[in-house]
Design a protein around this motif. Sequence first.
Motif, PDB file in Angstrom:
ATOM      1  N   ASN A 113       0.823  -1.210   0.000  1.00 52.90           N
ATOM      2  CA  ASN A 113       0.000   0.000   0.000  1.00 52.90           C
ATOM      3  C   ASN A 113       0.857   1.260   0.000  1.00 52.90           C
ATOM      4  N   PRO A 114       1.536   1.519  -1.106  1.00 45.05           N
ATOM      5  CA  PRO A 114       2.307   2.753  -1.186  1.00 45.05           C
ATOM      6  C   PRO A 114       1.395   3.967  -1.262  1.00 45.05           C
ATOM      7  N   VAL A 115       1.993   5.138  -1.081  1.00 43.77           N
ATOM      8  CA  VAL A 115       1.257   6.382  -1.234  1.00 43.77           C
ATOM      9  C   VAL A 115       0.852   6.541  -2.702  1.00 43.77           C
ATOM     10  N   LEU A 116      -0.358   7.026  -2.943  1.00 46.27           N
ATOM     11  CA  LEU A 116      -0.844   7.249  -4.302  1.00 46.27           C
ATOM     12  C   LEU A 116      -0.843   8.744  -4.598  1.00 46.27           C
ATOM     13  N   LEU A 117      -0.198   9.141  -5.694  1.00 45.53           N
ATOM     14  CA  LEU A 117      -0.075  10.539  -6.088  1.00 45.53           C
ATOM     15  C   LEU A 117      -0.773  10.750  -7.425  1.00 45.53           C
ATOM     16  N   ALA A 118      -1.592  11.805  -7.519  1.00 45.60           N
ATOM     17  CA  ALA A 118      -2.319  12.055  -8.764  1.00 45.60           C
ATOM     18  C   ALA A 118      -2.704  13.520  -8.868  1.00 45.60           C
ATOM     19  N   CYS A 119      -2.771  14.019 -10.101  1.00 47.12           N
ATOM     20  CA  CYS A 119      -3.337  15.333 -10.371  1.00 47.12           C
ATOM     21  C   CYS A 119      -4.844  15.204 -10.569  1.00 47.12           C
ATOM     22  N   VAL A 120      -5.575  16.231 -10.178  1.00 49.76           N
ATOM     23  CA  VAL A 120      -7.027  16.205 -10.341  1.00 49.76           C
ATOM     24  C   VAL A 120      -7.365  16.218 -11.839  1.00 49.76           C
TER      25      VAL A 120
END
Length: 342
Positions: free
Chosen positions: A221-228
């Motif tokens: 469960n790594p951190v999830l990074l995303a642009c809106v």
Amino acid sequence: MDSRDAPAAPARRPTTTDGAGITSGSLARRLGISPTTLRSWDRRYDLGPARRDQGRHRRWSPRDVAMIEEMCRLTASGVPPAEAARVVRERAGHPEGSAADTRAEPPAPAAERADDAPSDADTPPVPPGVVRAECRGLIRAALRLDSAAVQERLNAFVRAHGVITAWEELMMPTLHAVGRKWESSGDRYVEVEHLLSWHVSTALRNTPFLLGLPGPARDDNPVLLACVPGEQHTLPLEAVHAALLQAGRPARMLGAAVPADALVSTVRRTGPAAVMLWSQARSLASTPLAQHLLQSTWGPQGARQQPRLHLAGPGWRGATVERAVQPAGLREAVVLLAADPR
């Protein structure tokens, strides 16, 4: 988040559930620093755990943890590591001139030297004159469209000072300067900004190679990074990704303009410990999307889990989303994300 954001001290204190203390890996993850930094502070400044289990496994007691928290707070505020360590030892009741002050530092094992990348926590602040010179040199190389020189300067600064310092002191100031030049000259320098942005992105994505970081460990469960949705500005989020890798925290990057349905589906499929949504523009910062993500769940019946949500970028300023965290800058974002339990 931008280059003006002030460093933030670690947001929470690691706790233990028994008298055995916590491991170096657990302490490093929770404080957002690398295990290499802990080893370095132990060797250089005698800020190590008082207890070692059989096999030399290190266990950090609450008192040891408090000392490291204070060390992180002082170095994050700009105090040089050696001075910060002296203050920490004095407050802890260690006499001035402890063993770490007088002993010669033993050479690190070969495997550790390969992993001994500079950490922003144990790297002294870069002198202003050096920063100004580096920024000027980088701008001149970009104006010449000298790709090789631009990449060489960026890579060298990341190697010497780590991701966070490189972002705050070199990358962002230079991008802002080129952007102002473009805005004031009738779009004459748009190609310069594009070239510089490309090479900043390249340096950030190459962080594991530039710093000699170990290969990614398996993490469910790594951190999830995303642009809106609709957001194309990814560089700040790429800086978060690179800084998390340097801190030893695995992260999964989805990149620009992630559709809302795809983002929600990914959260439910992967079960991340935390989600960071980046928005540069207020018009794209969707409060309903943030609220929907906070309500997303996964896992077996009776043990459902929900993600911790971090809203980053100027687009979220003024937005109110209950239970969502809004970090003030890159340093605080990395501390908070690295501290989220896995």
